[in-house]
Structures are given as structure tokens and as C-alpha cells.
Design a protein around this motif. Structure first.
Motif, PDB file in Angstrom:
ATOM      1  N   SER A  31      26.368   7.021  19.394  1.00 21.80           N
ATOM      2  CA  SER A  31      25.146   7.320  20.149  1.00 21.80           C
ATOM      3  C   SER A  31      25.364   8.640  20.896  1.00 21.80           C
ATOM      4  CB  SER A  31      24.840   6.182  21.124  1.00 21.80           C
ATOM      5  OG  SER A  31      25.916   6.045  22.046  1.00 21.80           O
ATOM      6  N   THR A  32      24.450   8.977  21.792  1.00 18.69           N
ATOM      7  CA  THR A  32      24.519  10.249  22.518  1.00 18.69           C
ATOM      8  C   THR A  32      25.839  10.391  23.264  1.00 18.69           C
ATOM      9  OG1 THR A  32      22.154   9.988  22.868  1.00 18.69           O
ATOM     10  CG2 THR A  32      23.258  11.685  24.157  1.00 18.69           C
ATOM     11  N   PHE A  33      26.458  11.564  23.124  1.00 20.36           N
ATOM     12  CA  PHE A  33      27.743  11.799  23.796  1.00 20.36           C
ATOM     13  C   PHE A  33      27.521  11.984  25.302  1.00 20.36           C
ATOM     14  CE2 PHE A  33      30.040  14.117  20.037  1.00 20.36           C
ATOM     15  CZ  PHE A  33      29.869  12.998  19.249  1.00 20.36           C
ATOM     16  N   ALA A  88      39.401  19.898  16.049  1.00 21.93           N
ATOM     17  CA  ALA A  88      40.467  19.497  16.982  1.00 21.93           C
ATOM     18  C   ALA A  88      40.316  20.118  18.357  1.00 21.93           C
ATOM     19  CB  ALA A  88      41.832  19.871  16.396  1.00 21.93           C
ATOM     20  N   VAL A  95      35.436  15.373  20.679  1.00 20.02           N
ATOM     21  CA  VAL A  95      35.979  14.164  20.064  1.00 20.02           C
ATOM     22  C   VAL A  95      37.318  14.458  19.391  1.00 20.02           C
ATOM     23  CG1 VAL A  95      35.552  12.281  18.449  1.00 20.02           C
ATOM     24  CG2 VAL A  95      33.631  13.304  19.690  1.00 20.02           C
ATOM     25  N   HIS A 139      23.338  14.294   8.631  1.00 22.90           N
ATOM     26  CA  HIS A 139      24.463  13.357   8.623  1.00 22.90           C
ATOM     27  C   HIS A 139      24.299  12.300   7.530  1.00 22.90           C
ATOM     28  CE1 HIS A 139      26.944  14.726  11.947  1.00 22.90           C
ATOM     29  NE2 HIS A 139      25.858  14.901  12.689  1.00 22.90           N
ATOM     30  N   LEU A 161      32.946  11.704  11.362  1.00 22.94           N
ATOM     31  CA  LEU A 161      32.177  11.667  12.607  1.00 22.94           C
ATOM     32  C   LEU A 161      30.732  11.956  12.230  1.00 22.94           C
ATOM     33  CD1 LEU A 161      32.054  11.426  15.686  1.00 22.94           C
ATOM     34  CD2 LEU A 161      32.518  13.884  15.817  1.00 22.94           C
ATOM     35  N   SER A 162      29.962  10.877  12.073  1.00 22.81           N
ATOM     36  CA  SER A 162      28.565  11.003  11.649  1.00 22.81           C
ATOM     37  C   SER A 162      27.683  10.930  12.890  1.00 22.81           C
ATOM     38  CB  SER A 162      28.268   9.893  10.628  1.00 22.81           C
ATOM     39  OG  SER A 162      26.939   9.931  10.203  1.00 22.81           O
ATOM     40  N   SER A 163      26.584  10.200  12.828  1.00 27.42           N
ATOM     41  CA  SER A 163      25.666  10.136  13.969  1.00 27.42           C
ATOM     42  C   SER A 163      24.895   8.824  13.948  1.00 27.42           C
ATOM     43  CB  SER A 163      24.681  11.305  13.910  1.00 27.42           C
ATOM     44  OG  SER A 163      23.614  11.080  14.808  1.00 27.42           O
ATOM     45  N   ALA A 193      33.699  26.013   6.396  1.00 32.65           N
ATOM     46  CA  ALA A 193      32.728  26.802   5.625  1.00 32.65           C
ATOM     47  C   ALA A 193      33.394  27.487   4.428  1.00 32.65           C
ATOM     48  CB  ALA A 193      32.069  27.842   6.531  1.00 32.65           C
ATOM     49  N   TRP A 197      31.566  17.202  11.605  1.00 29.15           N
ATOM     50  CA  TRP A 197      30.635  18.009  10.823  1.00 29.15           C
ATOM     51  C   TRP A 197      29.939  19.020  11.737  1.00 29.15           C
ATOM     52  CZ3 TRP A 197      31.257  18.929   6.199  1.00 29.15           C
ATOM     53  CH2 TRP A 197      30.261  19.545   5.448  1.00 29.15           C
ATOM     54  N   PHE A 201      28.000  21.561  10.969  1.00 33.70           N
ATOM     55  CA  PHE A 201      26.881  22.312  10.367  1.00 33.70           C
ATOM     56  C   PHE A 201      25.544  21.591  10.522  1.00 33.70           C
ATOM     57  CE2 PHE A 201      30.705  23.008   7.619  1.00 33.70           C
ATOM     58  CZ  PHE A 201      31.017  24.275   8.083  1.00 33.70           C
ATOM     59  N   GLY A 246      37.362  20.341  19.766  1.00 38.99           N
ATOM     60  CA  GLY A 246      36.083  19.840  20.281  1.00 38.99           C
ATOM     61  C   GLY A 246      36.245  18.598  21.151  1.00 38.99           C
ATOM     62  N   THR A 291      41.838  24.436  13.367  1.00 38.32           N
ATOM     63  CA  THR A 291      40.917  25.270  14.137  1.00 38.32           C
ATOM     64  C   THR A 291      40.719  26.572  13.368  1.00 38.32           C
ATOM     65  OG1 THR A 291      40.639  26.540  16.182  1.00 38.32           O
ATOM     66  CG2 THR A 291      42.896  26.072  15.536  1.00 38.32           C
TER      67      THR A 291
HETATM   68  N1  NAP Z   1      26.396  15.434  21.033  1.00 35.51           N
HETATM   69  C1  NAP Z   1      25.942  14.236  20.687  1.00 35.51           C
HETATM   70  O1  NAP Z   1      25.258  13.562  21.458  1.00 35.51           O
HETATM   71  C2  NAP Z   1      26.265  13.696  19.326  1.00 35.51           C
HETATM   72  C3  NAP Z   1      25.867  12.403  18.997  1.00 35.51           C
HETATM   73  C4  NAP Z   1      26.182  11.903  17.731  1.00 35.51           C
HETATM   74  C5  NAP Z   1      26.868  12.698  16.824  1.00 35.51           C
HETATM   75  N2  NAP Z   1      27.236  13.983  17.183  1.00 35.51           N
HETATM   76  C6  NAP Z   1      27.944  14.806  16.199  1.00 35.51           C
HETATM   77  O2  NAP Z   1      29.248  15.119  16.691  1.00 35.51           O
HETATM   78  C7  NAP Z   1      29.657  16.372  16.167  1.00 35.51           C
HETATM   79  C8  NAP Z   1      30.117  17.277  17.306  1.00 35.51           C
HETATM   80  O3  NAP Z   1      31.343  16.782  17.797  1.00 35.51           O
HETATM   81  P1  NAP Z   1      32.026  17.390  19.096  1.00 35.51           P
HETATM   82  O4  NAP Z   1      31.061  17.294  20.248  1.00 35.51           O
HETATM   83  O5  NAP Z   1      33.355  16.767  19.225  1.00 35.51           O
HETATM   84  O6  NAP Z   1      32.174  18.913  18.705  1.00 35.51           O
HETATM   85  P2  NAP Z   1      32.211  20.167  19.697  1.00 35.51           P
HETATM   86  O7  NAP Z   1      32.894  19.800  20.973  1.00 35.51           O
HETATM   87  O8  NAP Z   1      30.853  20.756  19.729  1.00 35.51           O
HETATM   88  O9  NAP Z   1      33.203  21.142  18.950  1.00 35.51           O
HETATM   89  C9  NAP Z   1      32.855  21.767  17.771  1.00 35.51           C
HETATM   90  C10 NAP Z   1      34.098  21.787  16.893  1.00 35.51           C
HETATM   91  O10 NAP Z   1      33.685  22.236  15.600  1.00 35.51           O
HETATM   92  C11 NAP Z   1      34.661  23.116  15.129  1.00 35.51           C
HETATM   93  N3  NAP Z   1      34.011  23.998  14.158  1.00 35.51           N
HETATM   94  C12 NAP Z   1      32.863  24.687  14.313  1.00 35.51           C
HETATM   95  N4  NAP Z   1      32.588  25.365  13.171  1.00 35.51           N
HETATM   96  C13 NAP Z   1      33.592  25.077  12.298  1.00 35.51           C
HETATM   97  C14 NAP Z   1      33.880  25.470  10.974  1.00 35.51           C
HETATM   98  N5  NAP Z   1      33.086  26.310  10.290  1.00 35.51           N
HETATM   99  N6  NAP Z   1      35.001  24.982  10.381  1.00 35.51           N
HETATM  100  C15 NAP Z   1      35.837  24.148  11.056  1.00 35.51           C
HETATM  101  N7  NAP Z   1      35.612  23.741  12.317  1.00 35.51           N
HETATM  102  C16 NAP Z   1      34.497  24.198  12.925  1.00 35.51           C
HETATM  103  C17 NAP Z   1      35.180  23.844  16.362  1.00 35.51           C
HETATM  104  O11 NAP Z   1      36.501  24.242  16.078  1.00 35.51           O
HETATM  105  P3  NAP Z   1      37.067  25.755  16.231  1.00 35.51           P
HETATM  106  O12 NAP Z   1      36.042  26.554  16.982  1.00 35.51           O
HETATM  107  O13 NAP Z   1      38.362  25.560  16.978  1.00 35.51           O
HETATM  108  O14 NAP Z   1      37.267  26.194  14.818  1.00 35.51           O
HETATM  109  C18 NAP Z   1      35.165  22.724  17.401  1.00 35.51           C
HETATM  110  O15 NAP Z   1      36.399  22.039  17.404  1.00 35.51           O
HETATM  111  C19 NAP Z   1      28.450  16.946  15.406  1.00 35.51           C
HETATM  112  O16 NAP Z   1      28.582  16.652  14.038  1.00 35.51           O
HETATM  113  C20 NAP Z   1      27.292  16.167  16.017  1.00 35.51           C
HETATM  114  O17 NAP Z   1      26.167  16.081  15.148  1.00 35.51           O
HETATM  115  C21 NAP Z   1      26.963  14.476  18.406  1.00 35.51           C
END
Ligand code: NAP
Length: 287
Positions: A136-138, A7, A11, A116, A94-96, A50, A69, A71, A9, A30
Motif C-alpha cells: 500500500s502507500t509508503f 539499493a 525499500v 506494475h 516490488l510491485s504495487s 535501463a 521497478w 520506470f 532507495g 546502483t
Molecule cells: N511510494 C509509494 O507509495 C509506493 C506504493 C506502492 C509501490 N511503490 C513502488 O515502489 C517503487 C519505489 O520504491 P522506493 O520508494 O524504494 O524507491 P526510491 O526510494 O524512489 O528509490 C529509487 C531507486 O531506484 C533506483 N533506480 C532509478 N532508476 C534506475 C535505473 N534506471 N536502474 C536501476 N536502478 C534505478 C535508484 O537507484 P540509483 O539512483 O542508486 O541507481 C533508487 O535506489 C516503485 O516501483 C513504486 O511504484 C511505491
């Protein structure tokens, strides 16, 4: 009640905001509620994906879950789904876009796609109603350049010719909100892209146009970029090679195909990268 993980992050933050706008009850998860700046309309809950055995308290009364996800492995997924199944009916993952249909998880060459794809497999087998979002790419990846853009007019990086269909996080969230709150999206896999393919060098030019400053791309070798990212304390070391391998693979592969899934699902066309840059101008502003 809808539980939103990730929440804080890119998305998940938008999913929380858009659910609240729609009048839906939201529980925002969070690991650190004290540090999280979440909207007052959301119920904030502490949870760590985790530690699945501690998640029951987050899920009381929850009907649907937005699951992001965080991890580089799918290992905790089975435990998380066991807990989700005790409470919720529906999960939106939220996959990829790196996940390829018809290809077993272990046969995905890139690490992101493999993780994913395996997470998706476990969700499909869970017995929950599910929707897969494959973005796709963010566009938000451009925030990784924010320090460089605040400091000067040049963005240095590798693989400047890599083409990407940059996707606004608000569009991913808009699709997620539909899937979380409406029928008709269960057992669907949505391949989401932005409306336009841009190389990284072109993204820098568009950013400059939106910010009203001439910005230029400076090409680095892969090793130079690797060292630059490893020296950046805000960039996780474990993600450096994963990212560079991904960019190298995208440069060698076919250019991404643009989809109109955002528009089909939400009724509004996907936002452009220029729009994203205008929405985030403050993140690049010099103080
Ligand atoms: N970047 C890209 O181009 C792209 C493209 C396709 C798919 N994706 C996928 O999108 C996802 C990333 O999304 P995003 O950019 O919205 O994330 P983000 O802005 O990087 O934020 C990461 C989020 O993960 C949470 N988090 C981290 N470790 C956690 C844990 N152990 N338990 C619970 N929450 C945890 C953090 O929450 P807290 O710190 O508040 O706990 C934070 O809200 C990934 O799965 C990535 O593979 C990314």
C-alpha cells in the motif's frame, strides 16, 4: 548471493540492511557507486535496469534478486528477465497494491497499476520462481513534506481527505527478506499494508505528535498542488499528474482494507505511521 536493485532507495536500502543483519551475502546495485552510501558489508555493483544487456556482470553467482521497478513503463522488463534467467533462480518483485487480481494489465485505469500489472505478467511468464510484493502507500511518501515541515508548521497539499494504509519500508523489506531467503513464498502475491488507515490530513497531525510540534494541513486545489509540485526541483515532473490522478482515484474509491500479511509472513505486526515518524524524526528536524 542476493542481488538488491534499488539499493539506495527507501525499500531496497532496508532490504540490504536486513539481509546483512541476517548474515546473508548481498550485492547492492546502483547506477552511481561513487555517490551511493551503502553499508560496508555489501558488495556494491554498478548497474542500470535501463541497460539490461550490461547486467550480466551484476548477476554472476546470484541466486535470488530483489527487483524494484523505477520506470513508468514495463518496456525494459522482458530484456531484464532474459538476463536474470541466465543466472538466478528466484525473483522478488516490488510491485504495487494498485495491481488488481483478475484484471488484465491494460484494463487497469490508473497508470501505476497498469505498469506494475504488466511487469508482474512478464515475471509470471518468465519461468523463474517469483514472489510479488504489493505494498500500500509508503509512509516514506511523507518525506515529500519534509521541506515544508522544516520551514514551518503547515503542510499544503491536495486531496487531504484521501485515506491511505501507510506502510513502513522496514516492513516491506522484512517480507522481502523472507521471500528471498526462505522456501514457501514462491508463486505468492503478498498484499502488504500498514496497520491503520489515515487521511493525509491525519498523517500530518500524527507526524506533529511524533515530532512534538503542532502541524496542520492546508488544503490546496488540485491545480494549485500541481503547480507547487511542478515548481519543486526535487519532484520529477513526469510523476506529478500520475500522483494526483492516483490520489483522486483513491479518494473516489473504497477506503483501503488493512491486511495482516506483514505479521503472517514475518511474525511481527506492521509498524504504525507514528513509529515511522519517530524513526524518521531527523529527516524533518530544523537545523
Ligand atoms: N511510494 C509509494 O507509495 C509506493 C506504493 C506502492 C509501490 N511503490 C513502488 O515502489 C517503487 C519505489 O520504491 P522506493 O520508494 O524504494 O524507491 P526510491 O526510494 O524512489 O528509490 C529509487 C531507486 O531506484 C533506483 N533506480 C532509478 N532508476 C534506475 C535505473 N534506471 N536502474 C536501476 N536502478 C534505478 C535508484 O537507484 P540509483 O539512483 O542508486 O541507481 C533508487 O535506489 C516503485 O516501483 C513504486 O511504484 C511505491
Amino acid at each position: 548471493m542476493i542481488l538488491v536493485t534499488g539499493a539506495t532507495g527507501n525499500v531496497g536500502g532496508q532490504v540490504v540492511a536486513q539481509l546483512l543483519e541476517g548474515g546473508f551475502p548481498v550485492r547492492a546495485m546502483t547506477r552511481d557507486p561513487g555517490a551511493a552510501r551503502l553499508p560496508s558489508g555489501a558488495e556494491v555493483v554498478r548497474g542500470d535496469l535501463a541497460a539490461p544487456h550490461e547486467l550480466d556482470g551484476c548477476l554472476d553467482g546470484v541466486e535470488a534478486v530483489f527487483l524494484m521497478w523505477p520506470f513508468h513503463t514495463s518496456d525494459p522488463m522482458a530484456g531484464i528477465l532474459d538476463v536474470l534467467k541466465r543466472h538466478a533462480r528466484r525473483v522478488v518483485l516490488l510491485s504495487s497494491g494498485a495491481v488488481k487480481d483478475g484484471l488484465a494489465p491494460e484494463r487497469h485505469a490508473d497508470h501505476v497499476g497498469r505498469t506494475h500489472a504488466d511487469a508482474e505478467r512478464l515475471v509470471r511468464e518468465s519461468g523463474l520462481l517469483w514472489t510479488m510484493l504489493r505494498p500500500s502507500t509508503f509512509a516514506a511518501n511523507a518525506l515529500w513534506w519534509a521541506d515544508q515541515i522544516r520551514a514551518g508548521d503547515t503542510v499544503s497539499g491536495a486531496f487531504g481527505a484521501t485515506p491511505m494504509a501507510m506502510l513502513h519500508e522496514a516492513d516491506i523489506a522484512a517480507v522481502a527478506v523472507r521471500a528471498l531467503t526462505e522456501d514457501g513464498h514462491d508463486q505468492a502475491c503478498y498484499l502488504l499494508t500498514g496497520p491503520q488507515v489515515l487521511t493525509q490530513a491525519e498523517q500530518v497531525r500524527v507526524l506533529g505528535e511524533a515530532l512534538g510540534r503542532p502541524l496542520r494541513w492546508r488544503e490546496l486545489s488540485r491545480e494549485e498542488e500541481r503547480q507547487r509540485l511542478l515548481a519543486d526541483p526535487s519532484f520529477p515532473d513526469s510523476f506529478v499528474d500520475v500522483l494526483l490522478d492516483g490520489y483522486a482515484g483513491m479518494l473516489d474509491g473504497p477506503a483501503p482494507a488493512v491486511t495482516r500479511t506483514v505479521e503472517w509472513v514475518t511474525g511481527a505486526p506492521a509498524r504504525s505511521f507514528h513509529r515511522w515518524a519517530l524513526d524518521h524524526a531527523g529527516d524533518f528536524a530544523r537545523t
